[in-house]
Design a protein around this motif. Sequence first.
Motif, PDB file in Angstrom:
ATOM      1  N   TRP A  32      68.110 -24.380  34.702  1.00 18.07           N
ATOM      2  CA  TRP A  32      67.435 -23.213  34.162  1.00 18.07           C
ATOM      3  C   TRP A  32      66.034 -23.539  33.660  1.00 18.07           C
ATOM      4  CZ3 TRP A  32      69.766 -18.763  35.230  1.00 18.07           C
ATOM      5  CH2 TRP A  32      71.110 -18.823  35.576  1.00 18.07           C
ATOM      6  N   SER A  33      65.833 -24.737  33.164  1.00 19.06           N
ATOM      7  CA  SER A  33      64.513 -25.123  32.647  1.00 19.06           C
ATOM      8  C   SER A  33      63.538 -25.467  33.765  1.00 19.06           C
ATOM      9  CB  SER A  33      64.642 -26.311  31.685  1.00 19.06           C
ATOM     10  OG  SER A  33      65.150 -27.448  32.361  1.00 19.06           O
ATOM     11  N   GLN A  34      64.036 -25.489  35.015  1.00 17.16           N
ATOM     12  CA  GLN A  34      63.180 -25.815  36.158  1.00 17.16           C
ATOM     13  C   GLN A  34      63.126 -24.680  37.186  1.00 17.16           C
ATOM     14  OE1 GLN A  34      64.903 -29.452  37.681  1.00 17.16           O
ATOM     15  NE2 GLN A  34      64.924 -30.397  35.654  1.00 17.16           N
ATOM     16  N   ALA A  35      63.839 -23.575  36.918  1.00 19.41           N
ATOM     17  CA  ALA A  35      63.951 -22.497  37.896  1.00 19.41           C
ATOM     18  C   ALA A  35      62.608 -21.809  38.139  1.00 19.41           C
ATOM     19  CB  ALA A  35      64.981 -21.471  37.424  1.00 19.41           C
ATOM     20  N   SER A  36      62.436 -21.331  39.351  1.00 16.93           N
ATOM     21  CA  SER A  36      61.209 -20.624  39.739  1.00 16.93           C
ATOM     22  C   SER A  36      61.325 -19.140  39.420  1.00 16.93           C
ATOM     23  CB  SER A  36      60.975 -20.800  41.240  1.00 16.93           C
ATOM     24  OG  SER A  36      61.998 -20.142  41.973  1.00 16.93           O
ATOM     25  N   VAL A  37      60.217 -18.430  39.568  1.00 18.09           N
ATOM     26  CA  VAL A  37      60.217 -16.983  39.371  1.00 18.09           C
ATOM     27  C   VAL A  37      61.208 -16.330  40.332  1.00 18.09           C
ATOM     28  CG1 VAL A  37      58.837 -14.874  39.508  1.00 18.09           C
ATOM     29  CG2 VAL A  37      57.835 -16.954  38.554  1.00 18.09           C
ATOM     30  N   ARG A  38      61.208 -16.771  41.584  1.00 17.49           N
ATOM     31  CA  ARG A  38      62.127 -16.205  42.579  1.00 17.49           C
ATOM     32  C   ARG A  38      63.579 -16.449  42.194  1.00 17.49           C
ATOM     33  NH1 ARG A  38      65.029 -18.368  46.359  1.00 17.49           N
ATOM     34  NH2 ARG A  38      63.991 -20.387  46.146  1.00 17.49           N
ATOM     35  N   LEU A  44      70.086 -21.125  26.719  1.00 15.99           N
ATOM     36  CA  LEU A  44      68.745 -20.988  26.130  1.00 15.99           C
ATOM     37  C   LEU A  44      67.797 -22.036  26.714  1.00 15.99           C
ATOM     38  CD1 LEU A  44      69.803 -20.469  22.396  1.00 15.99           C
ATOM     39  CD2 LEU A  44      69.580 -18.757  24.219  1.00 15.99           C
ATOM     40  N   SER A  45      68.072 -22.431  27.943  1.00 21.08           N
ATOM     41  CA  SER A  45      67.306 -23.494  28.600  1.00 21.08           C
ATOM     42  C   SER A  45      66.233 -22.856  29.473  1.00 21.08           C
ATOM     43  CB  SER A  45      68.247 -24.380  29.429  1.00 21.08           C
ATOM     44  OG  SER A  45      67.551 -25.440  30.043  1.00 21.08           O
ATOM     45  N   ILE A  46      65.148 -22.427  28.852  1.00 19.85           N
ATOM     46  CA  ILE A  46      64.162 -21.603  29.554  1.00 19.85           C
ATOM     47  C   ILE A  46      63.067 -22.410  30.250  1.00 19.85           C
ATOM     48  CG2 ILE A  46      64.517 -19.603  28.064  1.00 19.85           C
ATOM     49  CD1 ILE A  46      61.943 -20.351  26.599  1.00 19.85           C
ATOM     50  N   ASN A  47      62.633 -21.869  31.373  1.00 18.28           N
ATOM     51  CA  ASN A  47      61.345 -22.223  31.949  1.00 18.28           C
ATOM     52  C   ASN A  47      60.480 -21.011  31.634  1.00 18.28           C
ATOM     53  OD1 ASN A  47      59.086 -22.761  33.457  1.00 18.28           O
ATOM     54  ND2 ASN A  47      60.184 -23.320  35.320  1.00 18.28           N
ATOM     55  N   GLY A  48      59.840 -21.054  30.478  1.00 15.70           N
ATOM     56  CA  GLY A  48      59.251 -19.872  29.873  1.00 15.70           C
ATOM     57  C   GLY A  48      58.327 -19.072  30.751  1.00 15.70           C
ATOM     58  N   VAL A  86      50.327 -16.316  23.122  1.00 15.38           N
ATOM     59  CA  VAL A  86      51.149 -17.484  23.473  1.00 15.38           C
ATOM     60  C   VAL A  86      51.914 -17.945  22.235  1.00 15.38           C
ATOM     61  CG1 VAL A  86      51.136 -19.848  24.354  1.00 15.38           C
ATOM     62  CG2 VAL A  86      49.483 -18.177  25.231  1.00 15.38           C
ATOM     63  N   PRO A  87      53.241 -18.054  22.298  1.00 18.49           N
ATOM     64  CA  PRO A  87      54.015 -18.455  21.121  1.00 18.49           C
ATOM     65  C   PRO A  87      53.823 -19.933  20.787  1.00 18.49           C
ATOM     66  CG  PRO A  87      55.450 -18.280  23.019  1.00 18.49           C
ATOM     67  CD  PRO A  87      54.101 -17.771  23.456  1.00 18.49           C
ATOM     68  N   SER A  88      53.796 -20.232  19.499  1.00 18.33           N
ATOM     69  CA  SER A  88      53.674 -21.617  19.057  1.00 18.33           C
ATOM     70  C   SER A  88      55.039 -22.297  19.090  1.00 18.33           C
ATOM     71  CB  SER A  88      53.126 -21.667  17.634  1.00 18.33           C
ATOM     72  OG  SER A  88      54.100 -21.182  16.714  1.00 18.33           O
ATOM     73  N   GLY A  89      55.042 -23.602  18.896  1.00 17.43           N
ATOM     74  CA  GLY A  89      56.293 -24.350  18.844  1.00 17.43           C
ATOM     75  C   GLY A  89      57.161 -23.968  17.670  1.00 17.43           C
ATOM     76  N   GLN A 148      61.273 -24.817  22.193  1.00 16.54           N
ATOM     77  CA  GLN A 148      61.857 -25.390  23.396  1.00 16.54           C
ATOM     78  C   GLN A 148      60.745 -26.015  24.236  1.00 16.54           C
ATOM     79  OE1 GLN A 148      63.058 -22.102  22.421  1.00 16.54           O
ATOM     80  NE2 GLN A 148      64.920 -21.731  23.600  1.00 16.54           N
ATOM     81  N   PRO A 149      61.044 -27.118  24.934  1.00 18.48           N
ATOM     82  CA  PRO A 149      60.022 -27.752  25.779  1.00 18.48           C
ATOM     83  C   PRO A 149      59.457 -26.793  26.815  1.00 18.48           C
ATOM     84  CG  PRO A 149      61.933 -29.177  25.534  1.00 18.48           C
ATOM     85  CD  PRO A 149      62.316 -27.855  24.954  1.00 18.48           C
ATOM     86  N   GLY A 150      60.291 -25.850  27.288  1.00 20.46           N
ATOM     87  CA  GLY A 150      59.843 -24.931  28.333  1.00 20.46           C
ATOM     88  C   GLY A 150      59.349 -23.609  27.822  1.00 20.46           C
TER      89      GLY A 150
END
Length: 290
Positions: free
Chosen positions: A77-83, A115-119, A158-161, A166-168
Amino acid sequence: MMIMLTFDDAVTSSNYVYFQTIMDQQFRNPNGCPMKMTFFVCDDGGRNDYKLTRKLFRKGHEIASHSMSHRFPKSWWSQASVREYKEEFVGQRRKLSQLAGVPWENVRGLRVPFLSINGDSVMEMAKENHFTYDSSCVNRLLVDSTQHALWPYTLDFVPSGDVCDQPGRPTRSYPGIWEVPLTQYPCGDGEVGYMLDECQGHIGKGHATDVVSFFWRQFAHHYRTRAPMGIFTHATFFQNERRALRGLLEFLRGVALLDDVWLVSVGQVVDWMKQPTPTTSLHSFKPWKC
């Protein structure tokens, strides 16, 4: 003050028992309307019961997208593309529409599994496909006697840490998309959590009164600034913590007596954020009417 109760994952006959127990209490808001919960629903390989999902929607609860697959590994999930995110979240929105009768436009929110986002991917997908909000970011600050709870915010900036720890997390702005963050709080025994599951073995190991006290402590921290309080969990938590459901019900009975506390869905919180309305006018606030 607003309180959100949400559940993640597939709706099944075994966990619907817990939802029904809560609904049977017939909790009411100050305007006389029933409380609303939010269900972040995933198909999970066909495990989701769409008839029961339809039943929840017809009772007035919010149905949101929690992906099609809820796949492992978590790192996917943290590496998923838009598609890929579109296939997961729009695909689930489509299933909810076709099989549960939830109108397409009513599936307004999403939560990324684990909650493993690629933001940037998920927010770009959300914006392109007209989702209103995401609820996957975790607030870094621990809500206790010294820190205030965090309000929902837009991704116009842009949200701050601190607000998305999360890293993503997103690195660009996405005007019009709302983030409803998860708050970290002390579970007891030196442990912290952002979903009730994180507190498993800490808040439910004593009596139900311990669970009630836990919820009232979180309520007090939020009530200072009236920031919305999230009770975010999975129904399986109640299987593992037998006293937790009893404690939750007792807490909800208490707050339902307060004339300035509302038990609302995540989407209703976002509606209020878009149109802040004073307590004196909430009885006629259209998004919260029956």
